[in-house]
Structures are given as C-alpha cells and as structure tokens.
Design an enzyme around this catalytic site. Structure first.
Site, mmCIF file in Angstrom:
data_model
loop_
_atom_site.group_PDB
_atom_site.id
_atom_site.type_symbol
_atom_site.label_atom_id
_atom_site.label_comp_id
_atom_site.label_asym_id
_atom_site.label_seq_id
_atom_site.Cartn_x
_atom_site.Cartn_y
_atom_site.Cartn_z
ATOM 1 C CG HIS C 77 -9.009 -13.405 -3.126
ATOM 2 N ND1 HIS C 77 -7.916 -13.727 -2.716
ATOM 3 C CD2 HIS C 77 -9.120 -13.038 -4.571
ATOM 4 C CE1 HIS C 77 -7.056 -13.576 -3.938
ATOM 5 N NE2 HIS C 77 -7.910 -13.099 -4.877
ATOM 6 C CG ASP C 106 7.109 10.514 13.805
ATOM 7 O OD1 ASP C 106 5.947 10.132 13.284
ATOM 8 O OD2 ASP C 106 7.619 9.873 14.846
ATOM 9 C CD1 TRP C 142 -14.027 -6.682 -5.820
ATOM 10 C CD2 TRP C 142 -13.843 -4.908 -4.411
ATOM 11 N NE1 TRP C 142 -13.564 -5.903 -6.640
ATOM 12 C CE2 TRP C 142 -13.241 -4.594 -5.915
ATOM 13 C CE3 TRP C 142 -13.872 -4.005 -3.534
ATOM 14 C CZ2 TRP C 142 -13.007 -3.175 -6.292
ATOM 15 C CZ3 TRP C 142 -13.522 -2.694 -3.685
ATOM 16 C CH2 TRP C 142 -13.035 -2.409 -5.151
ATOM 17 C CB SER C 170 -8.229 3.141 9.021
ATOM 18 O OG SER C 170 -6.728 3.076 8.897
ATOM 19 C CB SER C 171 -8.277 4.873 4.074
ATOM 20 O OG SER C 171 -8.106 3.691 4.055
ATOM 21 C CG HIS C 254 -11.829 3.908 -12.456
ATOM 22 N ND1 HIS C 254 -11.744 2.742 -13.180
ATOM 23 C CD2 HIS C 254 -10.872 4.613 -12.567
ATOM 24 C CE1 HIS C 254 -10.499 2.700 -13.817
ATOM 25 N NE2 HIS C 254 -9.761 3.883 -13.366
ATOM 26 C CD GLU C 256 -9.519 1.445 -3.208
ATOM 27 O OE1 GLU C 256 -9.761 2.717 -2.553
ATOM 28 O OE2 GLU C 256 -8.995 0.702 -2.615
ATOM 29 C CE1 TYR C 258 -7.673 4.696 -12.906
ATOM 30 C CE2 TYR C 258 -5.477 4.577 -13.159
ATOM 31 C CZ TYR C 258 -6.708 4.574 -13.482
ATOM 32 O OH TYR C 258 -7.045 3.970 -14.913
ATOM 33 C CB SER C 269 9.528 7.019 -9.934
ATOM 34 O OG SER C 269 8.607 6.801 -10.770
ATOM 35 C CG HIS C 303 -13.929 2.149 -17.452
ATOM 36 N ND1 HIS C 303 -13.142 2.847 -17.312
ATOM 37 C CD2 HIS C 303 -13.755 1.000 -16.396
ATOM 38 C CE1 HIS C 303 -12.455 2.643 -16.256
ATOM 39 N NE2 HIS C 303 -12.946 1.686 -15.541
ATOM 40 C CG HIS C 304 -15.902 -0.050 -13.461
ATOM 41 N ND1 HIS C 304 -15.008 -1.137 -13.195
ATOM 42 C CD2 HIS C 304 -15.398 0.964 -13.323
ATOM 43 C CE1 HIS C 304 -13.837 -0.555 -12.905
ATOM 44 N NE2 HIS C 304 -14.007 0.800 -12.762
ATOM 45 C CB THR C 329 -0.782 5.027 -17.959
ATOM 46 O OG1 THR C 329 -1.943 5.502 -17.538
ATOM 47 C CG2 THR C 329 -0.389 3.889 -17.105
ATOM 48 C CE LYS C 332 3.661 7.574 -13.030
ATOM 49 N NZ LYS C 332 3.914 9.126 -12.475
ATOM 50 N NE ARG C 451 -15.133 -10.598 -11.926
ATOM 51 C CZ ARG C 451 -15.005 -9.265 -11.624
ATOM 52 N NH1 ARG C 451 -14.942 -8.423 -12.414
ATOM 53 N NH2 ARG C 451 -14.573 -9.226 -10.343
#
Lengths: 377, 193, 534
Positions: C77, C106, C142, C170-171, C254, C256, C258, C269, C303-304, C329, C332, C451
């Site tokens: 998931h 294009d 994951w 790909s990314s 991390h 990622e 963002y 926006s 922080h993880h 943040t 914004k 979890r």
C-alpha cells in the site's frame, strides 16, 4: 435542606461529574500522564505544543472562514487588488520563529535530562528477538524470557478476549520503585523497540549494538507497553509488561529468583538422571511445540509456505537426528529460526524434538532423552 | 534554434551528471558515516584499534577517578557457541591497565569460526576505551567441543568525560561462513575491526 | 482530433494503429494522460490494499488477513501510493500543464518523455507480481529497514529492488526533461519570476528528484548486495550498521516527502487566485518559501530516527531544523489566506478541494510540528499518531491537490465541464470520510497503539472501528470520482476557452479541448485573456 445547601450539593455533584467525565474524555483522547517525572514533563510538552497549534489553527482557519463568508462573490463583488507586502511577510515570518524558539526551550531542557543515563542504581539488559523479550539483571545475574501470554483462541476469535488482550506476558519485568534504572537494549535478529508509555521510555533494540535509556518509577503497579518497530510476522504480539514493586519486595523477589534458578538446576539434574517414556515426552513436547513453535510452523506442523517450512513430512524431522538437534538448539543463521538452547531446558528440548519426529505422521520412532541434549550443549 | 539545442544538450549532460554524482554520493555516505562515527565516537562503535603498549598512555600512577565497566555477551543466530564474560563488571581507575577474559565453547560437532563485534554504551564513551589486546581483533576458531578463554586487555583514557560513571561493553559473536574464515588466528584487515 | 486517413485503414490495422499511437506518442498531452490513468489505476489497487488493512483492523483479533499477508498489504500500500499514485499523478499534471503554461509546443525531450512513462507499467507489473511469488510480496514496510529486508526479506525483495530502480530511472529522466523544458522553452517575456507558481514548484521538485532518487538507488543496491553479494553494509556481523541504512534511506526519504507535496502547493497557488479573482499574494515570497522548504528538507532526515539511540547533539540539531521548516510552510499558508482575503470568491469544486487542501494539510503540518519535539516524539514515534500525521499531509495534501487540479483542468483537457453537483458531492463526502478515517488515528496513537500491527488490544477498538468505516466511505468516493472523470471525458456542457472567469495564464488562451499541438509559435506574454469564463 436549605436551598443554598441543596444548590451547593448539586453544584458539587455537577463538578464531580464534569471532572470525571472530563478525565474520562481526556483519558480516551489525551496522551497519558504516566507515572514518572519524565512522562509527566513529556505530557506537559505535548499539551504545550497542542495548544500552540490549536491557537494558531483557530487564528488561521478563523480568518479563512471569515473570508469565505464575508468575501464571497455575492457579498463582495469587487475583489481588492493588493498582492504583496514585504512588511507583512516579515511579520509573519518572525512571529512564528519566536513561537518556535519558545517551544524549543522546554523541549531542549527535557531532552538533556532524558539523555543523562549516568549514576543508575540498577542495570537491566533487554535483548529483543522475534518475538519476545529477554530481561537480564546484570548485578544479580538473573535472566529470563518474557513472552505474550494471550491464548491463541482469543486471537482467533474462538474465545472472548480478556481485559489485557495482547498486553499480558508470562514473566513480566520486575523493577523496584524509586531507583534510577538503566536499560540497555540489544537485539538478536532485527530491529525491535522497547516501549513503556507510562514511563515514556522508548528505545530501539538494534542487532550488534547496545543502546541505553533510564527511568525512575515512584509508584508500584503494572505497566504495559508494546514493541514499537516492525520486526516481522508477530510484531503485534510481543508486549512489554513491567511490574514495579516497593524496594524491599523487589529485593525479596530477586532472592526468590536466585533460589528458583538453583531449584531449576536441581530439577535439571533430576531430569537428566531419569529415563523418560515416549508418552511422557510426547505430552510435554506437544505443549512446548504449541507454545513456542506453532506460531510459525503451525499447530499441525504444515508450516507457512517456504518462509516457515513444514515439519510434517519435513526433511529435518525425518532425517538424521544430529542435524535436527543442531537446528533446534542452534537455529539457522540468516533466518528467523532461533537458537532454542538458551531458552528451553534439556527436558523441553528433548520433548519437542521427540514430538516433532513422531507427530503428524512422522514415524521415526526416535526417542531423545534430556541427557542427550545436555551432552550436546 | 541551434543555440537552444546546444544549451539543452549541455543542461541534460549537467543534470545527468548530477544524478550520477548523487549515486556516487550515496555510496560515499558509507565511508563518511564511518569517519564521522570514528571521529566523534558516536554510535558506540569501538574501533578498538590495537594500541601499541609502548605508545599507550598508561600512567604509572593512574588517576583516582574510578568508573564501572560492565561486560555483556550476545551470540548471533545460528552460532552454536556458549559465550560469556568471566566477570560481569569491573571497577577500574582511569589510565589503569586492566585485564579480563571472555569464555567461549563450541557446542557443535564441527569446527566453527566466529567474529566478535563490540558495542559500547554510552556511545560517545567508546573512543575513550583503548584496547591493547582483544579477541575481537581477529576471528576465533574452535574445534568441535573445544573451549577457550579469550583475553581482553584495556584501559580507559583519563580524558573520559566527567559525567560518565558506568560503561557497558557488549560483544556479539557472529558466525563466520566457512568461505570467509581466515586461517587460524589471522588478523583482520583494519577496516573490519 | 486531427483527422487522419483513418477511415481508409482496415480494422486490424486500426487496432495496431491505436496501440502504436499510445505506445509511441511523444506528445506531452497524451503522455500526461497516460501518467494520469496509470496513477488512477494504481490508486484503486493501493486503495484496495488499504481496504484490506482497514477491514482487518475493524475489530481486534485476526479475521481476514494473517499477519504475514497483512504486513505485505501494509508494505505494498505504501510503496504503490508513494511511487505509483502521487508521483506519476504529479508528473502527469506536469506533462499536461507545463508546456501549456509556459507557451511551449511540447516538452524539450519528447522521446525521453515517452520512455520515462513506459518504464513505469513494467516496474509496477514487476512489483505487483511479487504478491504471487513464493514467500509473498515485500513485508517490511515501504521503508524496508535492514536487517528485516536484508537478512529476513522474502525472495520477492530482489524484484522489489529492481522495480524501485526502474521507478527511480523514470523519475530522474522525467525530472531532467522538466528542468530543461522550463529553462529553455519559456515564451519570450516570461522570465523566471513571471512563471506560474505550479511551474516553479515543479522546477524545484525536479531538482529534488534528481538529487535524491539516486540516493534511493544506492541504498536499495546496498540492500541487494548485502543479500546476495557478500557485502555487509547493514550487518554488524561484517562490520556494518543497521542504523546507517536508516541514515541513507531517510536522506532520500525526507526530501521525497517534499517531492510528494510541492506540486500540490503549486496547484493551490493556481486555483485559489482564480476563484478569488485576485492575484496570488506574495508571489516572490512563495517562490523563496518553496526553495527554503526544499533546502531545509535535506537537513532534517534524523527526525525519523529519534528512538535509534542518536546522540544528544544530533537530536537537538534535527529537532531545531525540523521545527524551522514550519516557518516557510506557514508563510505559504498565510499567503493563500491573504489571496482569499477581500477577493471575490466562488466555490466551484476545484476551489473547494483547494481550500480543503489548505485547511487539512495544515492540520497535518501541526502534528508534524508536535512530532518534531524529541521528548514528545518518544511517545509518538512508530504509533498511529505518525500514521495520522502523514495521511493528513498526503491525502488532503497530495491527493486533494491532484483532484483539485483534475477538476480545474479537465474542461481544458476534454472540452467539457464536469458535473458540478457531483463534484461537490465528491468533495463533501471525501472531507467527511478523510476526517472520519484519519482523525481518530491521532487518538489511538496517543493512547499507545503502535503502527504496522495486524491486531491490537481492546482499548483501541472503538476508534479503529470508526477509522475503518471512514475508510470504506473514502473508497466509495473514489468510485464516484472515477465516474465523474469518465462522464466528463464522454460529454457535458461545452467548456469555453478561458473556462473560469478569474483564470489567468497561457493555458487558458488555447481552445477547450486543447488541440493536439499548441503554441507551435511562441505566444504573446502576458496574454490577453478572453472574457468567456464562468
């Protein structure tokens, strides 16, 4: 009763009800206060940050909702055309920074104290494995395993669930009150994490390394926690239970444990001197199997795919005896099959190996005596 | 038009190099991490380089400050040895040379080679623990059923931070697969200690 | 569509022609469509896995999913939502919109664009096929921490590794394409500080992708070599360190997250100014804030890992740096509110989703701030409090953002207005369902529920039941969304060129639906907007 008195009385009743319901409400929703100085300080930090967020949220969302109401097209047909202001940007950058500094100060002082593990009165080595804890009192040289005690029937919904479903163990960790206790965490296989919310102690147990944490518990009682790092199949099934006793009782308990260990070794000698029958070994073996092995190999020995091989008709239980004994006693490196030699007695090992070799259609007729296991240690 | 194509080509090459460079950076993080841990002593990794006794700062009169060292032992999965310290803890004075032993016995029916990996708690105290002789410097080999006492000779530097009163030294004994087992008593390359 | 000599071609060749068109297209609109449909399909697949999870967690005890299978569901998931839904969805939006918004014909590298897309169906087929392999699919979360993944991972782990490599390639290729396009193909007059904010957020996201996807490739390769080629990066036995895995992984991980939100910020926006009929407040600030967030994202990975035994100095550093991210943040969020303030707002579905995004994402941001405080984190780490946090920033964040963008731009893509009444029903049901599902998770986490557990003790039962009911409702809203999208493609009120009265920007100057080829000559910028929006 005068009307003043009855008013006061109903007021008191109301306050009690309100207070208890608020407490119940808080208990259902709030982070617990716990029983240690640190857990209480952490709850206070939690409240502080929560209130900061709530207030900021009320201000920001309040402004948004007001704007949605007051500046919708039907009410405010002409949009304004302002679209920048350096002054405003500075203000709403600086103010949050100040708020954050305010939050960081108590967090920093609390953290510095949490990380000060020095001058402990007692050290406990906690070794995690899949899926149980081993507790060892270093100074007293006593150690034992602590495993989930909830019966499988409850998990499989064949029996009603007890009050402490999934939070009960066979041998809780016993600790004294009012002593600084240093925990060393380690692991035998994957990363686990030892966590007791009432103490606010959570520390990862990492294979090959030791970590430390500390607590001091003023109040006797039973405290329950869980493993807090995904560690495989039964991550949900390795609770932590700590029984905290007043110091004098704790000392008595330690003495009792030492005595029990001596008795066990006496018992072990008796077990090796006795010659056991097949019926006796099969009965004990089945119990041992269901308690320790069935979670992976299944109660009927069919296993779960290739991850947990089938023992019914399996290569090892029907093959050479030495290899079977070695596998059970020493485990298999690089897999979840643990070494059971440190965890089970000679009698239990002899019984479970005998059981595996003769149950579910495995007809080796092998009978292993505890003294054989003892010789193999 | 050509200009744009040239620009684009340069940018693509630059960006692709950045991607490849970051892949290299990921691998560079490995030695960087080791260096960072070594320099700061964080993580409890005790590199335990053998300290040459001649160079060791062992003082004739060790300081008065005492600390407690606890000795711990773990056996890795699939390792058929009994492994334990002979003493659970020692009180040592800073700068004083101490000696202790760990006991190991091979329960299995064949020769087994093991490698002990140390870990120290608190992590930042690791770099103050100086080992002159340690069984963790090399692989240990035991015949079937054999046992041995393995030496550990060390001292704690007198520059140990003042707040440390207790050090825990843990060894985890892992099985070395037969293919990697060096010849008896061989010393490991220093980056594997 | 452009008329081909299609009628003269025999039936079988028409089928091949159809397949070949989609297989070989280099058109940014068609590739955008491909990405969006891939994302939507995988959304249902990963969503079904969420249904399995919530079904099992409906009550304590094991009812439907045995622990081994449950752990696979949890892992897949997460993997599919992150790599298969949010990222391709945003790339699809980028493909459709960036050339249109900057006035380019294009993307700069159209064939690379095609290749970048077509890697993905193969990557996900590989990943999903692992469910049917011996030992099952990956089951270690994951985040695939060592040694659970290295030593104890099932055989399918190696297929997962190859799948991740393919997605990463790909990314990275897609990100290179986006950067080169934005740098080179803007219409004359569009300086960087005049670009639409969606383009800015994607430019910054693309740099993040190029910098961190290779780090993921590195760590996943280290897992592969630890498993099969005798290395010991993460095994203490060989002199390695499981905690080092976490450092390298989260150095990718991390930034990622963002990557998973910045394009959403760009979408908000775009949408809020349109429906407030007022220019975005603080354009420059918004650009700098996005850049600040991207920069800070590189220095907070620890922080993880607060419970891994990190030294005090590191804990303090990561705490302060993480708290700091709240500042840009917040800037914004304030700017969006200031855009709304004294505007003249209407609340069509895109605006509803955009406002929902701002409010609910901010709630997720608040729990993130709470998590940053290390002592409190010792009680939150690895509990459902974290699960609540990231689902608030991802669902009302990335997913609502994508849905908002879809409603906003569907009329331009298809030439038809979507059904506004159904859109509003979708929005309101989704808001209720999202909060019903994820808000109680804050409480179960605070109460002590870890979890990634298949079963839980009795005090967590009530909130879990509520969450599961919410999840069921949320699943139904996706079906409604699919219906709305298909209905809009097939027909509906004709959309005008500008579509929305307050819309500004080059994409609103081309006809609806946008022709196959647009801006073959660079358009005038700033454009003169037609007055035919609703």
């Amino acid at each position: 009763m005068t009307s003043i008195a009855s008013t006061l009385k109903s007021g008191l009743v109301f306050l009690v009800l309100w207070g208890t319901s608020r407490a119940a409400f808080a208990a259902a929703l709030d982070l617990r206060e716990g029983v240690t100085d640190m857990s209480q300080r952490i709850q206070a930090l939690h409240h502080m940050s929560l209130w900061v967020c709530v207030v900021m949220g009320v201000i920001v969302f309040g402004a948004m909702f007001y704007s949605i109401f007051a500046h919708r097209r039907s009410k405010h047909p002409q949009p304004a055309d302002f679209h920048e202001s350096t002054a405003v940007e500075v203000v709403w950058t600086v103010i949050p920074v100040l708020i954050l500094v305010g939050m960081a100060v108590p967090a920093t002082t609390t953290l510095i104290e949490i990380e000060d593990n020095s001058d402990a009165d007692l050290t406990v080595l906690i070794t995690a494995s899949q899926w149980k804890w081993h507790y060892q009192y270093l100074e007293a040289d006593i150690g034992y395993y602590s495993k989930l005690a909830t019966p499988t029937e409850q998990i499989e919904n064949r029996a009603p669930k007890g009050e402490n479903y999934l939070l009960e163990v066979d041998n809780p960790l016993v600790l004294p009150t009012n002593k600084k206790i240093r925990f060393l965490t380690a692991s035998n296989d994957v990363i686990h994490s030892w966590w007791v919310p009432d103490f606010a102690v959570k520390q990862d147990a990492i294979p090959g390394f030791i970590n430390e944490a500390w607590t001091r518990i003023p109040t006797p009682g039973l405290y329950r926690g869980q493993c807090a790092e995904l560690c495989g199949k039964d991550h949900a099934y390795m609770p932590v239970v700590v029984e905290v006793r007043p110091e004098a009782e704790f000392d008595k308990w330690i003495a009792g444990q030492r005595l029990a260990r001596e008795l066990a070794s006496g018992q072990a000698v008796a077990d090796r001197n006795k010659t056991w029958t097949m019926a006796e070994l099969m009965q004990i073996g089945e119990q041992v199997f269901l308690t320790h092995c069935a979670t992976c190999h299944e109660p009927n020995g069919v296993g779960q795919g290739t991850t947990y091989p089938a023992l019914a008709g399996g290569k090892i239980p029907t093959g050479p005896l030495e290899a079977h004994i070695d596998r059970v006693m020493n485990g298999k490196a690089g897999t979840e099959m643990q070494a059971w030699a440190p965890q089970l007695s000679d009698r239990e090992l002899a019984a479970v190996i005998t059981y595996e070799r003769n149950a579910w259609g495995n007809a080796t007729a092998d009978l292993i005596q505890p003294r054989t296991i003892y010789a193999a240690r | 038009m050509n200009d744009t194509r040239n620009n684009q080509r340069k940018q693509v090459i630059l960006l692709a190099s950045l991607a490849v460079g970051m892949l290299g950076f990921a691998y560079a993080l490995v030695p960087l991490y080791e260096v960072f841990c070594e320099v700061t002593g964080l993580n409890g990794k005790n590199y335990g380089r053998a300290v040459d006794p001649a160079v060791a700062q062992v003082q004739a009169a060790p300081s008065n400050r005492e600390v407690t060292i606890q000795f711990l032992a773990h056996v890795g999965n699939g390792m058929p040895w009994e492994f334990r310290p002979t003493e659970h803890q020692l009180k040592v004075r800073l700068g004083e040379l101490k000696f202790t032993e760990y006991y190991a016995r091979n329960r299995a029916a064949q020769t087994v080679t093991g490698q002990a990996v140390p870990s120290v708690s608190p992590g930042y105290a690791a770099k103050y623990l100086h080992k002159i002789e340690c069984f963790c410097f090399s692989q240990q080999r035991l015949e079937a059923g054999a046992d041995q006492r393995m030496a550990l000779r060390f001292y704690v530097g007198d520059d140990l931070p003042a707040e440390v009163h207790t050090l825990s030294l843990s060894y985890t004994l892992f099985k070395v697969p037969a293919v990697q087992a060096a010849s008896p008593g061989a010393r490991l390359a220093s980056n594997q200690q | 569509m452009v008329a081909h000599a299609a009628d003269a071609i025999p039936q079988r060749s028409r089928v091949w022609a159809y397949i070949a068109r989609w297989l070989l297209t280099t058109n940014h609109k068609e590739i955008g469509t491909l990405y969006l449909w891939l994302s939507f399909t995988l959304f249902f697949i990963a969503g079904a896995m969420a249904m399995v999870i919530r079904l099992e967690l409906f009550q304590p005890g094991i009812q439907f999913a045995e622990p081994l299978f449950y752990n696979q569901m949890v892992t897949m998931h997460g993997l599919i939502m992150v790599f298969g839904v949010v990222m391709p969805g945003f790339v699809g939006l980028a493909n459709w919109q960036i050339p249109l918004m900057i006035g380019a014909p294009d993307m700069a590298l159209p064939r690379l664009n095609n290749f970048s897309f077509w890697i993905l169906p193969f990557a996900f087929t590989l990943l999903l096929s692992s469910l049917f392999m011996e030992g099952g699919a990956p089951n270690f979360g994951w985040t695939f921490y060592a040694p659970l993944s290295t030593t104890y991972g099932p055989p399918s782990t190696d297929f997962f590794i190859f799948g991740v490599h393919m997605m990463g390639i790909s990314s990275v290729l897609g990100a290179i394409n986006i950067i080169v396009t934005i740098f080179n193909l803007r219409t004359p007059g569009m300086t960087l500080m005049k670009m639409p904010l969606f383009v800015w957020t994607w430019l910054i996201t693309a740099f993040l992708l190029i910098m961190v996807m290779p780090v993921l490739a590195g760590v996943v390769t280290m897992v592969l070599t630890d498993r099969h080629f005798g290395t010991s990066f993460f095994s203490a036995a060989g002199g390695g360190d499981p905690v080092m895995f976490q450092h390298i992984f989260w150095f990718f991980g991390h930034p990622e997250v963002y990557i998973l939100i910045l394009p959403g910020f760009g979408i908000a926006s775009q949408i809020i100014p349109t429906f407030a009929r007022k220019k975005l407040f603080g354009y420059h600030s918004m650009v700098y804030a996005t850049a600040a967030i991207a920069f800070l994202s590189f220095i907070v990975w620890g922080h993880h890992m607060f419970a891994t035994g990190m030294p005090l100095a590191a804990e303090l550093f990561f705490m302060y740096a993480t708290m700091l991210i709240a500042v840009p943040t917040g800037v914004k969020v304030f700017n969006w509110v200031a855009t709304m303030w004294r505007g003249s707002m209407t609340f069509e579905t895109p605006m509803l989703f955009a406002i929902g995004f701002v409010i609910l994402f901010t709630i997720g941001g608040f729990s993130g701030l709470m998590l940053a405080l290390v002592p409190a984190d010792f009680q939150y780490q690895d509990t459902f409090f974290v699960v609540a946090h990231f689902h608030y920033v991802l669902y009302p964040g990335a997913i609502f953002g994508t849905m908002a963008a879809t409603y906003y731009w569907l009329p331009k893509w298809t030439g038809h207005m979507y059904d506004e009444r159904l859109g509003k029903i979708h929005f309101w049901t989704a808001v209720v369902a999202v909060n019903l599902t994820f808000f109680p998770m804050h409480f179960t986490g605070l109460a002590g529920m870890p979890r990634r557990i298949v079963d839980y003790s009795l005090q967590f039962a009530d909130f879990n039941m509520v969450s599961s009911i919410g999840a069921g409702l949320l699943g139904l809203t996706q079906v409604l969304f699919l219906y709305i999208v298909i209905k809009t493609i097939r027909g509906g009120e004709k959309a005008s060129t500008r579509v929305w009265e307050g819309a500004e920007g080059l994409e609103w100057t081309v006809p609806s639906p946008a022709p196959h080829h647009t801006f073959e000559t660079p358009p005038q910028f700033p454009p003169i907007m037609q007055r035919d929006g609703r």
